[in-house]
Design a protein around this motif. Structure first.
Motif, PDB file in Angstrom:
ATOM      1  N   ASP A 166      42.947  35.882  50.168  1.00  0.00           N
ATOM      2  CA  ASP A 166      42.321  36.968  49.422  1.00  0.00           C
ATOM      3  C   ASP A 166      41.449  37.820  50.339  1.00  0.00           C
ATOM      4  OD1 ASP A 166      43.423  35.826  47.137  1.00  0.00           O
ATOM      5  OD2 ASP A 166      41.601  34.696  46.682  1.00  0.00           O
ATOM      6  N   ASN A 186      44.771  45.606  40.920  1.00  0.00           N
ATOM      7  CA  ASN A 186      45.819  44.650  40.572  1.00  0.00           C
ATOM      8  C   ASN A 186      46.052  43.600  41.658  1.00  0.00           C
ATOM      9  OD1 ASN A 186      46.380  46.061  38.083  1.00  0.00           O
ATOM     10  ND2 ASN A 186      47.328  47.612  39.373  1.00  0.00           N
ATOM     11  N   THR A 187      44.988  43.245  42.380  1.00  0.00           N
ATOM     12  CA  THR A 187      45.071  42.270  43.472  1.00  0.00           C
ATOM     13  C   THR A 187      43.856  41.354  43.406  1.00  0.00           C
ATOM     14  OG1 THR A 187      46.160  43.907  44.862  1.00  0.00           O
ATOM     15  CG2 THR A 187      45.204  42.021  45.984  1.00  0.00           C
ATOM     16  N   ARG A 188      44.074  40.087  43.630  1.00  0.00           N
ATOM     17  CA  ARG A 188      42.971  39.125  43.675  1.00  0.00           C
ATOM     18  C   ARG A 188      42.131  39.399  44.931  1.00  0.00           C
ATOM     19  NH1 ARG A 188      42.401  33.106  42.292  1.00  0.00           N
ATOM     20  NH2 ARG A 188      41.207  32.340  44.062  1.00  0.00           N
ATOM     21  N   LYS A 243      37.805  38.673  46.729  1.00  0.00           N
ATOM     22  CA  LYS A 243      36.527  37.960  46.676  1.00  0.00           C
ATOM     23  C   LYS A 243      35.411  38.933  47.028  1.00  0.00           C
ATOM     24  CE  LYS A 243      35.028  33.593  48.619  1.00  0.00           C
ATOM     25  NZ  LYS A 243      35.281  32.674  49.720  1.00  0.00           N
ATOM     26  N   LYS A 250      30.565  40.017  34.587  1.00  0.00           N
ATOM     27  CA  LYS A 250      30.157  39.067  35.630  1.00  0.00           C
ATOM     28  C   LYS A 250      28.665  39.182  35.867  1.00  0.00           C
ATOM     29  CE  LYS A 250      34.399  38.083  37.548  1.00  0.00           C
ATOM     30  NZ  LYS A 250      34.976  36.824  37.898  1.00  0.00           N
ATOM     31  N   VAL A 297      35.012  35.729  42.479  1.00  0.00           N
ATOM     32  CA  VAL A 297      36.434  35.974  42.675  1.00  0.00           C
ATOM     33  C   VAL A 297      36.928  36.804  41.497  1.00  0.00           C
ATOM     34  CG1 VAL A 297      38.719  34.925  42.843  1.00  0.00           C
ATOM     35  CG2 VAL A 297      36.770  33.865  43.996  1.00  0.00           C
ATOM     36  N   PHE A 298      37.626  37.883  41.821  1.00  0.00           N
ATOM     37  CA  PHE A 298      38.215  38.754  40.809  1.00  0.00           C
ATOM     38  C   PHE A 298      39.727  38.551  40.862  1.00  0.00           C
ATOM     39  CE2 PHE A 298      34.147  40.455  41.789  1.00  0.00           C
ATOM     40  CZ  PHE A 298      33.668  40.985  40.600  1.00  0.00           C
ATOM     41  N   ARG A 299      40.307  38.131  39.771  1.00  0.00           N
ATOM     42  CA  ARG A 299      41.738  37.863  39.745  1.00  0.00           C
ATOM     43  C   ARG A 299      42.544  39.148  39.830  1.00  0.00           C
ATOM     44  NH1 ARG A 299      42.995  33.207  39.237  1.00  0.00           N
ATOM     45  NH2 ARG A 299      44.338  32.315  37.709  1.00  0.00           N
ATOM     46  N   SER A 300      42.081  40.187  39.175  1.00  0.00           N
ATOM     47  CA  SER A 300      42.800  41.459  39.183  1.00  0.00           C
ATOM     48  C   SER A 300      41.967  42.489  38.433  1.00  0.00           C
ATOM     49  CB  SER A 300      44.155  41.282  38.485  1.00  0.00           C
ATOM     50  OG  SER A 300      44.857  42.488  38.445  1.00  0.00           O
TER      51      SER A 300
END
Length: 113
Positions: free
Chosen positions: A27, A49-51, A53, A73, A86-89
């Protein structure tokens, strides 16, 4: 999950404040510094649209709270502490965040492109 022999070098690069090279499959990491109400940088471009940190560092002498209503958050850090989110998307867009303990200071933004 990272293999055990890879965890320590990554931990040390984060601890020492060195920006690691993002290897394929890892990531991307974006750093945010807080110092007594000042957020730096004020605008962070992240991939949509991408994981990824977000590495948070409190360089100040007072506690801070990363807070974002649109991102849902929050994280509190004492003086000198660091942590991450962490951001998943994220959909493309502009997402405000601020230090909830220093509301007199302007917010910062994550811009997902």
């Amino acid at each position: 999950m990272l293999a055990p022999h890879l965890r320590l070098p990554i931990f040390l690069t984060v601890l020492l404040g060195v920006t690691p090279v993002v290897a394929e499959g890892m990531d991307p990491v974006f750093r945010v510094h807080f110092s007594n109400g000042v957020i730096s940088p004020t605008v962070i471009e992240v991939p949509a649209n991408t994981r990824f940190k977000l590495q948070l560092q409190n360089d100040g002498s007072t506690p801070i709270e990363f807070e974002s209503v649109p991102l849902r958050k929050e994280k509190v850090l004492g003086p000198g502490a660091s942590s991450f989110l962490v951001f998943r998307s994220l959909e493309p867009g502009d997402y405000a965040f601020f230090d909830d303990f220093h509301l007199d200071m302007p917010p910062a933004r994550l811009v997902a492109k």
